[in-house]
Write a protein that holds these residues in place. Structure first.
Motif, PDB file in Angstrom:
ATOM      1  N   THR A  17       0.807  -1.225   0.000  1.00 18.42           N
ATOM      2  CA  THR A  17       0.000   0.000   0.000  1.00 18.42           C
ATOM      3  C   THR A  17       0.838   1.272   0.000  1.00 18.42           C
ATOM      4  O   THR A  17       0.287   2.354  -0.153  1.00 18.42           O
ATOM      5  CB  THR A  17      -0.954   0.037   1.213  1.00 18.42           C
ATOM      6  OG1 THR A  17      -0.183  -0.005   2.411  1.00 18.42           O
ATOM      7  CG2 THR A  17      -1.936  -1.107   1.166  1.00 18.42           C
ATOM      8  N   VAL A  18       2.159   1.142   0.146  1.00 20.11           N
ATOM      9  CA  VAL A  18       3.015   2.323   0.140  1.00 20.11           C
ATOM     10  C   VAL A  18       2.936   2.974  -1.235  1.00 20.11           C
ATOM     11  O   VAL A  18       3.206   2.347  -2.254  1.00 20.11           O
ATOM     12  CB  VAL A  18       4.480   1.958   0.484  1.00 20.11           C
ATOM     13  CG1 VAL A  18       5.383   3.165   0.325  1.00 20.11           C
ATOM     14  CG2 VAL A  18       4.574   1.389   1.879  1.00 20.11           C
ATOM     15  N   GLY A  19       2.513   4.210  -1.251  1.00 20.09           N
ATOM     16  CA  GLY A  19       2.389   4.935  -2.506  1.00 20.09           C
ATOM     17  C   GLY A  19       1.094   4.656  -3.249  1.00 20.09           C
ATOM     18  O   GLY A  19       0.808   5.295  -4.246  1.00 20.09           O
ATOM     19  N   ALA A  20       0.302   3.696  -2.771  1.00 21.71           N
ATOM     20  CA  ALA A  20      -0.975   3.388  -3.414  1.00 21.71           C
ATOM     21  C   ALA A  20      -1.995   4.452  -3.044  1.00 21.71           C
ATOM     22  O   ALA A  20      -1.935   5.056  -1.975  1.00 21.71           O
ATOM     23  CB  ALA A  20      -1.475   2.019  -2.970  1.00 21.71           C
ATOM     24  N   SER A  21      -2.905   4.692  -3.947  1.00 20.63           N
ATOM     25  CA  SER A  21      -3.930   5.686  -3.659  1.00 20.63           C
ATOM     26  C   SER A  21      -5.270   5.005  -3.401  1.00 20.63           C
ATOM     27  O   SER A  21      -5.516   3.881  -3.842  1.00 20.63           O
ATOM     28  CB  SER A  21      -4.046   6.695  -4.800  1.00 20.63           C
ATOM     29  OG  SER A  21      -4.154   6.035  -6.027  1.00 20.63           O
ATOM     30  N   ILE A  22      -6.102   5.718  -2.687  1.00 17.60           N
ATOM     31  CA  ILE A  22      -7.446   5.239  -2.395  1.00 17.60           C
ATOM     32  C   ILE A  22      -8.275   5.420  -3.659  1.00 17.60           C
ATOM     33  O   ILE A  22      -8.253   6.487  -4.266  1.00 17.60           O
ATOM     34  CB  ILE A  22      -8.049   6.036  -1.228  1.00 17.60           C
ATOM     35  CG1 ILE A  22      -7.217   5.819   0.038  1.00 17.60           C
ATOM     36  CG2 ILE A  22      -9.503   5.660  -1.002  1.00 17.60           C
ATOM     37  CD1 ILE A  22      -7.540   6.753   1.170  1.00 17.60           C
ATOM     38  N   PRO A  23      -8.996   4.386  -4.076  1.00 17.34           N
ATOM     39  CA  PRO A  23      -9.818   4.520  -5.280  1.00 17.34           C
ATOM     40  C   PRO A  23     -10.862   5.628  -5.130  1.00 17.34           C
ATOM     41  O   PRO A  23     -11.441   5.792  -4.051  1.00 17.34           O
ATOM     42  CB  PRO A  23     -10.503   3.158  -5.397  1.00 17.34           C
ATOM     43  CG  PRO A  23      -9.746   2.236  -4.522  1.00 17.34           C
ATOM     44  CD  PRO A  23      -9.095   3.064  -3.476  1.00 17.34           C
TER      45      PRO A  23
END
Length: 145
Positions: A19-25
């Protein structure tokens, strides 16, 4: 999808740093309902706390997101899908994980209560261990966990 491709996708899902760097949809379809996920989380975060009247809604959203995540993981693990579909599912799973992390971060942390809960769980595990080690466990409890 080839077995090694499925294995790669499963490893991406399980990676702690996924989830590092992942964005929330922005939006997500959960149980047939379209949810403006990113907006909901950002609006709730702006308030710094979950108002009592929204707590049930947040709890239900977390439950639905977890259910949706399990279903999507199951499709990756067992589904008859191609690699591209698997990639999209993994990206959506990581987005769900990111959203769940953000929602969990909204909860006020009662450190004393958390410590007491962990200590009680540790005592129970120790007690169960001792019962098993000393052979004092009743036969009906052996299969349960």
């Amino acid at each position: 999808m080839k077995p090694y491709e499925r294995k790669q996708l499963k490893e991406r899902i399980e990676r702690e740093s996924a989830t590092v760097g992942a964005s929330i949809p922005e939006t997500i379809d959960v149980q047939g309902e379209e949810i403006a996920l990113q907006e909901f989380i950002f609006e709730t975060k702006r308030r710094n706390t979950i108002p009592p009247d929204d707590r049930e809604r947040v709890d239900q959203l977390k439950k639905n997101l977890r259910r949706e995540r399990r279903q999507r993981v199951q499709r990756v693990e067992d589904g008859d899908i191609d690699y591209e579909t698997g990639e999209r599912l993994v990206e959506s799973i990581i987005g769900i994980d990111r959203a769940l992390s953000a929602l969990e971060g909204l909860e006020p942390v009662d450190i004393e209560q958390e410590i007491a809960t962990k200590e009680a769980a540790d005592r129970k595990r120790w007690s169960n261990f001792l019962k098993r080690a000393l052979g004092k466990e009743d036969s009906g409890a052996r299969g349960r966990r």
